[in-house]
Design a protein around this motif. Structure first.
Motif, PDB file in Angstrom:
ATOM      1  N   THR A   1     -88.330  78.121  68.576  1.00  0.00           N
ATOM      2  CA  THR A   1     -87.393  77.172  67.741  1.00  0.00           C
ATOM      3  C   THR A   1     -88.146  77.341  66.252  1.00  0.00           C
ATOM      4  O   THR A   1     -87.535  76.979  64.953  1.00  0.00           O
ATOM      5  CB  THR A   1     -86.962  76.226  68.072  1.00  0.00           C
ATOM      6  OG1 THR A   1     -88.538  75.544  67.616  1.00  0.00           O
ATOM      7  CG2 THR A   1     -86.221  75.927  69.446  1.00  0.00           C
ATOM      8  N   ILE A   2     -89.064  77.986  65.943  1.00  0.00           N
ATOM      9  CA  ILE A   2     -89.906  78.150  64.611  1.00  0.00           C
ATOM     10  C   ILE A   2     -88.962  79.019  63.393  1.00  0.00           C
ATOM     11  O   ILE A   2     -88.899  78.501  62.421  1.00  0.00           O
ATOM     12  CB  ILE A   2     -91.343  78.416  64.579  1.00  0.00           C
ATOM     13  CG1 ILE A   2     -92.128  78.297  65.761  1.00  0.00           C
ATOM     14  CG2 ILE A   2     -91.872  79.086  63.631  1.00  0.00           C
ATOM     15  CD1 ILE A   2     -93.890  78.583  65.385  1.00  0.00           C
ATOM     16  N   PRO A   3     -88.733  79.281  64.013  1.00  0.00           N
ATOM     17  CA  PRO A   3     -87.323  80.275  62.446  1.00  0.00           C
ATOM     18  C   PRO A   3     -85.794  79.568  62.207  1.00  0.00           C
ATOM     19  O   PRO A   3     -86.505  78.927  60.988  1.00  0.00           O
ATOM     20  CB  PRO A   3     -86.748  81.514  63.590  1.00  0.00           C
ATOM     21  CG  PRO A   3     -87.840  81.789  64.441  1.00  0.00           C
ATOM     22  CD  PRO A   3     -88.509  80.323  65.093  1.00  0.00           C
ATOM     23  N   GLN A   4     -86.021  78.391  63.001  1.00  0.00           N
ATOM     24  CA  GLN A   4     -85.005  77.502  63.213  1.00  0.00           C
ATOM     25  C   GLN A   4     -85.143  76.417  62.089  1.00  0.00           C
ATOM     26  O   GLN A   4     -84.995  76.239  61.427  1.00  0.00           O
ATOM     27  CB  GLN A   4     -84.455  76.915  64.201  1.00  0.00           C
ATOM     28  CG  GLN A   4     -83.315  77.923  65.069  1.00  0.00           C
ATOM     29  CD  GLN A   4     -83.316  77.157  66.163  1.00  0.00           C
ATOM     30  OE1 GLN A   4     -82.278  76.163  66.741  1.00  0.00           O
ATOM     31  NE2 GLN A   4     -83.675  78.138  67.703  1.00  0.00           N
ATOM     32  N   ARG A   5     -86.646  75.723  61.839  1.00  0.00           N
ATOM     33  CA  ARG A   5     -87.549  74.812  61.760  1.00  0.00           C
ATOM     34  C   ARG A   5     -87.735  75.233  60.088  1.00  0.00           C
ATOM     35  O   ARG A   5     -87.599  75.228  59.280  1.00  0.00           O
ATOM     36  CB  ARG A   5     -89.200  74.994  62.674  1.00  0.00           C
ATOM     37  CG  ARG A   5     -88.600  73.551  63.545  1.00  0.00           C
ATOM     38  CD  ARG A   5     -89.714  73.264  64.149  1.00  0.00           C
ATOM     39  NE  ARG A   5     -90.163  74.366  65.698  1.00  0.00           N
ATOM     40  CZ  ARG A   5     -91.048  74.161  66.034  1.00  0.00           C
ATOM     41  NH1 ARG A   5     -92.071  73.239  65.679  1.00  0.00           N
ATOM     42  NH2 ARG A   5     -91.278  74.872  67.096  1.00  0.00           N
ATOM     43  N   LYS A   6     -88.102  77.058  60.144  1.00  0.00           N
ATOM     44  CA  LYS A   6     -88.073  77.215  58.737  1.00  0.00           C
ATOM     45  C   LYS A   6     -86.872  77.171  58.465  1.00  0.00           C
ATOM     46  O   LYS A   6     -87.477  77.000  56.663  1.00  0.00           O
ATOM     47  CB  LYS A   6     -88.860  78.970  58.972  1.00  0.00           C
ATOM     48  CG  LYS A   6     -90.144  78.975  59.348  1.00  0.00           C
ATOM     49  CD  LYS A   6     -91.261  80.403  59.686  1.00  0.00           C
ATOM     50  CE  LYS A   6     -90.393  81.217  58.513  1.00  0.00           C
ATOM     51  NZ  LYS A   6     -91.382  82.784  59.110  1.00  0.00           N
TER      52      LYS A   6
END
Lengths: 143, 143
Positions: free
Chosen positions: B78-83
């Motif tokens: 989910t890192i892209p979403q958090r970014k």
DNA sequence: GCTTGCTTTAAAGTACACTTTAAGGTTTAG
DNA sequence: CTAAACCTTAAAGTGTACTTTAAAGCAAGC
């Protein structure tokens, strides 16, 4: 050169309802009306309201703005009080500036960590949440 | 090395009730309890909460923070979403920075005008309010 | 003359983040 | 043994700034 509330709303980028609300709160004094009772704004009013929304957007309370308006209506003798209010507000602005700087730092930090994880330079998440999760899992096993 | 809620509250400068409220909202996950059900915070939790209050103070909504926590709990995928969320928030921080700069400008302007009035360099109030008042008085006379 | 789109008002509703209250349990000092 | 000082929960209340709703009036175009 007067504007209807709709024109004022467009120029200010602020809903007509909000402008009426501000007037009810006593922020922009002396708004004229046409013969039907419709509000007529001129440039000075728009400038004034723009100033108020600028102050609002940065944390000044409507009640305090109203207080300043009332002081202004009482004449130059109240200038020291108005200066005191503005200076206090200015302090608040400085406080917010450093909060913003702090938050920007934290965000950039987080983003850098995410980049590192994506490139495989860091084993996983930023330590914090995982560590808490680990502790949580341990405590579950112990049950 | 764990802290009671009172100690956490003191260290964070944040009411105990508010910390409980944050936990209820799902912000700091995995808070341990002692055998009586009392919360036990360790440094990681305090750091996490401090980050959350830093984000809060600069306009991030609790619901969005909760969303980020949930994403983080779902793992690195989910890192892209958090970014994306953080980058959007960063934009908001920049917006607020320029609002602050604008407000500071306006305040300094006002203060300078007050100084001028006090020293007799300007006839009276900043034009705006007086002019509106004049118009108001004229319209009264016409009645 | 009637619809569309503006305007008015007062009042009720909403969103957000706490904050307070109520009711009760545990620990420690005297 | 009891009072003080903590802790717990759920729920209701508060403050701030809008925002929406409801009821109604005016005016320009068809």
């Amino acid at each position: 050169m007067s504007y209807t509330i709709k024109e004022a709303s467009e120029r200010l980028g602020c809903p007509a309802h909000t402008i009426r609300f501000y007037e009810k709160e006593g922020l922009p004094p002396y708004i004229k009306r046409d013969r039907h009772g419709n509000r007529l704004f001129d440039q000075d009013h728009l400038d004034w309201i723009r100033l108020m929304t600028c102050f609002r957007a940065t944390g000044m309370k409507i009640s305090l703005m109203k207080q300043m308006v009332n002081l202004a209506l009482d004449g130059d003798a109240t200038i020291p009080q108005r200066k005191a209010i503005l200076n206090q507000y200015k302090e608040e602005l400085y406080r917010r500036q450093s909060q913003l700087a702090e938050a920007l730092d934290a965000v950039n930090n987080k983003l850098a960590i995410y980049e590192d994880i994506e490139r495989g330079r860091l084993p996983s998440e930023s330590r914090l949440l995982n560590q808490m999760e680990d502790q949580h899992n341990q405590s579950i096993k112990q049950e």
